[in-house]
Design a protein around this motif. Structure first.
Motif, mmCIF file in Angstrom:
data_model
loop_
_atom_site.group_PDB
_atom_site.id
_atom_site.type_symbol
_atom_site.label_atom_id
_atom_site.label_comp_id
_atom_site.label_asym_id
_atom_site.label_seq_id
_atom_site.Cartn_x
_atom_site.Cartn_y
_atom_site.Cartn_z
ATOM 1 N N LYS A 49 0.820 -1.208 0.000
ATOM 2 C CA LYS A 49 0.000 0.000 0.000
ATOM 3 C C LYS A 49 0.862 1.270 0.000
ATOM 4 O O LYS A 49 0.602 2.215 -0.758
ATOM 5 C CB LYS A 49 -0.907 -0.004 1.228
ATOM 6 N N VAL A 50 1.890 1.281 0.829
ATOM 7 C CA VAL A 50 2.732 2.469 0.973
ATOM 8 C C VAL A 50 3.587 2.696 -0.270
ATOM 9 O O VAL A 50 3.810 3.835 -0.687
ATOM 10 C CB VAL A 50 3.628 2.346 2.224
ATOM 11 N N ALA A 51 4.094 1.623 -0.845
ATOM 12 C CA ALA A 51 5.006 1.731 -1.990
ATOM 13 C C ALA A 51 4.433 0.974 -3.188
ATOM 14 O O ALA A 51 4.918 -0.098 -3.554
ATOM 15 C CB ALA A 51 6.377 1.186 -1.613
ATOM 16 N N PRO A 52 3.395 1.502 -3.822
ATOM 17 C CA PRO A 52 2.670 0.758 -4.854
ATOM 18 C C PRO A 52 3.449 0.548 -6.149
ATOM 19 O O PRO A 52 3.048 -0.273 -6.974
ATOM 20 C CB PRO A 52 1.429 1.626 -5.101
ATOM 21 N N GLN A 53 4.548 1.273 -6.346
ATOM 22 C CA GLN A 53 5.333 1.138 -7.576
ATOM 23 C C GLN A 53 6.740 0.613 -7.324
ATOM 24 O O GLN A 53 7.553 0.566 -8.249
ATOM 25 C CB GLN A 53 5.424 2.510 -8.286
ATOM 26 N N ALA A 102 0.061 -10.893 -2.584
ATOM 27 C CA ALA A 102 0.576 -10.212 -3.775
ATOM 28 C C ALA A 102 0.564 -11.126 -4.987
ATOM 29 O O ALA A 102 1.524 -11.147 -5.765
ATOM 30 C CB ALA A 102 1.988 -9.709 -3.495
ATOM 31 N N LEU A 103 -0.498 -11.866 -5.156
ATOM 32 C CA LEU A 103 -0.595 -12.795 -6.279
ATOM 33 C C LEU A 103 -0.489 -12.050 -7.603
ATOM 34 O O LEU A 103 -1.235 -11.115 -7.871
ATOM 35 C CB LEU A 103 -1.916 -13.565 -6.217
ATOM 36 N N GLY A 104 0.459 -12.462 -8.428
ATOM 37 C CA GLY A 104 0.620 -11.859 -9.739
ATOM 38 C C GLY A 104 1.361 -10.538 -9.751
ATOM 39 O O GLY A 104 1.562 -9.950 -10.817
ATOM 40 N N ASP A 105 1.777 -10.047 -8.603
ATOM 41 C CA ASP A 105 2.504 -8.771 -8.528
ATOM 42 C C ASP A 105 3.989 -9.039 -8.783
ATOM 43 O O ASP A 105 4.693 -9.582 -7.934
ATOM 44 C CB ASP A 105 2.308 -8.131 -7.156
ATOM 45 N N THR A 106 4.449 -8.664 -9.947
ATOM 46 C CA THR A 106 5.824 -8.972 -10.337
ATOM 47 C C THR A 106 6.865 -8.144 -9.589
ATOM 48 O O THR A 106 8.060 -8.430 -9.664
ATOM 49 C CB THR A 106 6.006 -8.748 -11.851
ATOM 50 N N ARG A 107 6.422 -7.125 -8.867
ATOM 51 C CA ARG A 107 7.377 -6.328 -8.068
ATOM 52 C C ARG A 107 7.877 -7.106 -6.863
ATOM 53 O O ARG A 107 8.912 -6.775 -6.288
ATOM 54 C CB ARG A 107 6.704 -5.056 -7.554
ATOM 55 N N VAL A 108 7.117 -8.111 -6.459
ATOM 56 C CA VAL A 108 7.402 -8.811 -5.212
ATOM 57 C C VAL A 108 8.246 -10.047 -5.482
ATOM 58 O O VAL A 108 7.855 -10.930 -6.254
ATOM 59 C CB VAL A 108 6.096 -9.212 -4.499
#
Length: 304
Positions: free
Chosen positions: A174-178, A229-235
């Motif tokens: 939430k804090v760092a969405p990008q 974070a399913l599907g979130d490639t940043r993670v």
């Protein structure tokens, strides 16, 4: 995902408080959030002034309050020129009590506070505003240590797969969405302890226990990533072995992380903090900002 709508920045007009305010401003702009500025005027300060001017204690108290309020108003007006909504308030009382009270009554999604300067390590868990706010508060608390030069670039989230850890990962997203987020779990292998050998367990049996622990850990990591974070490639995630505080510190350094997000372990956090908790070590031993997430209020909110 639920957005950050209200950010509370506390200030005593010191340089460390200014860092916190500037970080809060950056976050407010990034999230389109409303910024609240709070200064707490200690009761002891008022009492001291009353004794200096015993004939007009009420006038003295009002003068001091007006002066602080004017300073805070000027700061709020200057920040509002950037287009954000800024509110300000001067409270009287004990700092941690008033900070948490204001945060609750105004439904702050995040409290931003400066560290304790050069004496941060020695003082953090010995009665400071930061430690007391952490202990008594139920809102996420961002402790700013660094000069905010830009948005957060790399975030580290140490997890132990508990509910506070899950909430910490949600808050990081939430804090760092990008921002790239590294999720870290540290495994402390007990198998080198001589008691395992004195129990006359075979090397094969010990290896079996070790393999099962690592396998369970990998499954738990997959579950927490899929759940948060399913599907979130940043993670991305990593599992390492060793002493958790040391591994977390070294990982933060190797990643050049500028933010660590960690969960607070419920009502016993003060006891754990005073006597060697991972959270305490992270706050003591890392140079980057630290965001501590409390489970109580966050767990009441809907989670994806």
């Amino acid at each position: 995902m639920e957005k950050i709508q209200r950010i509370l920045a506390t200030t005593d007009f010191s340089s460390r408080a200014n860092r916190a305010v500037q970080r809060a401003v950056r976050l407010a702009v990034e999230h389109g959030a409303e910024l609240h500025l709070l200064h707490v005027l200690p009761t002891l300060s008022l009492e001291a002034f009353k004794h200096l001017l015993v004939d007009t204690p009420l006038e003295t108290e009002q003068m001091l309050y007006n002066r602080i309020n004017s300073m805070l108003q000027r700061l709020a007006e200057a920040l509002a020129k950037s287009g954000m909504a800024v509110k300000h308030h001067v409270a009287i009382g004990r700092a941690h009590v008033e900070i948490n009270r204001y945060a609750e009554s105004h439904h702050a999604d995040l409290i931003v506070i400066g560290d304790q300067g050069e004496n941060f390590v020695q003082e953090l868990f010995l009665g400071t505003t930061v430690s007391k706010t952490l202990l008594k508060g139920q809102r996420p608390l961002l402790i700013v240590k660094q000069e905010p030069m830009d948005q957060y670039r790399r975030v580290l989230v140490p997890v132990d797969f508990s509910q506070p850890s899950r909430l910490a990962l949600h808050m990081a997203l939430k804090v760092a969405p990008q921002t790239p987020i590294q999720v870290l779990h540290v495994v402390e292998m007990p198998f080198r302890d001589r008691l395992w050998w004195e129990a006359e367990l075979s090397e094969k049996t010990i290896e079996s226990y070790r393999a099962k622990m690592l396998n369970d850990t990998h499954h738990a990591m997959e579950e927490i990533i899929a759940g948060c974070a399913l599907g979130d490639t940043r993670v991305t995630s990593s599992i390492e072995q060793g002493y958790p505080p040391a591994v977390i510190r070294d990982k933060a350094q190797s990643l050049d992380a500028d933010l660590i997000v960690i969960g607070k372990r419920g009502e016993t956090e003060l006891d754990e903090a005073l006597f060697g908790s991972v959270t305490k070590h992270v706050l003591y031993e890392t140079a980057c900002d630290v965001l501590v997430v409390s489970p109580e209020k966050q767990s009441e909110k809907s989670m994806p």
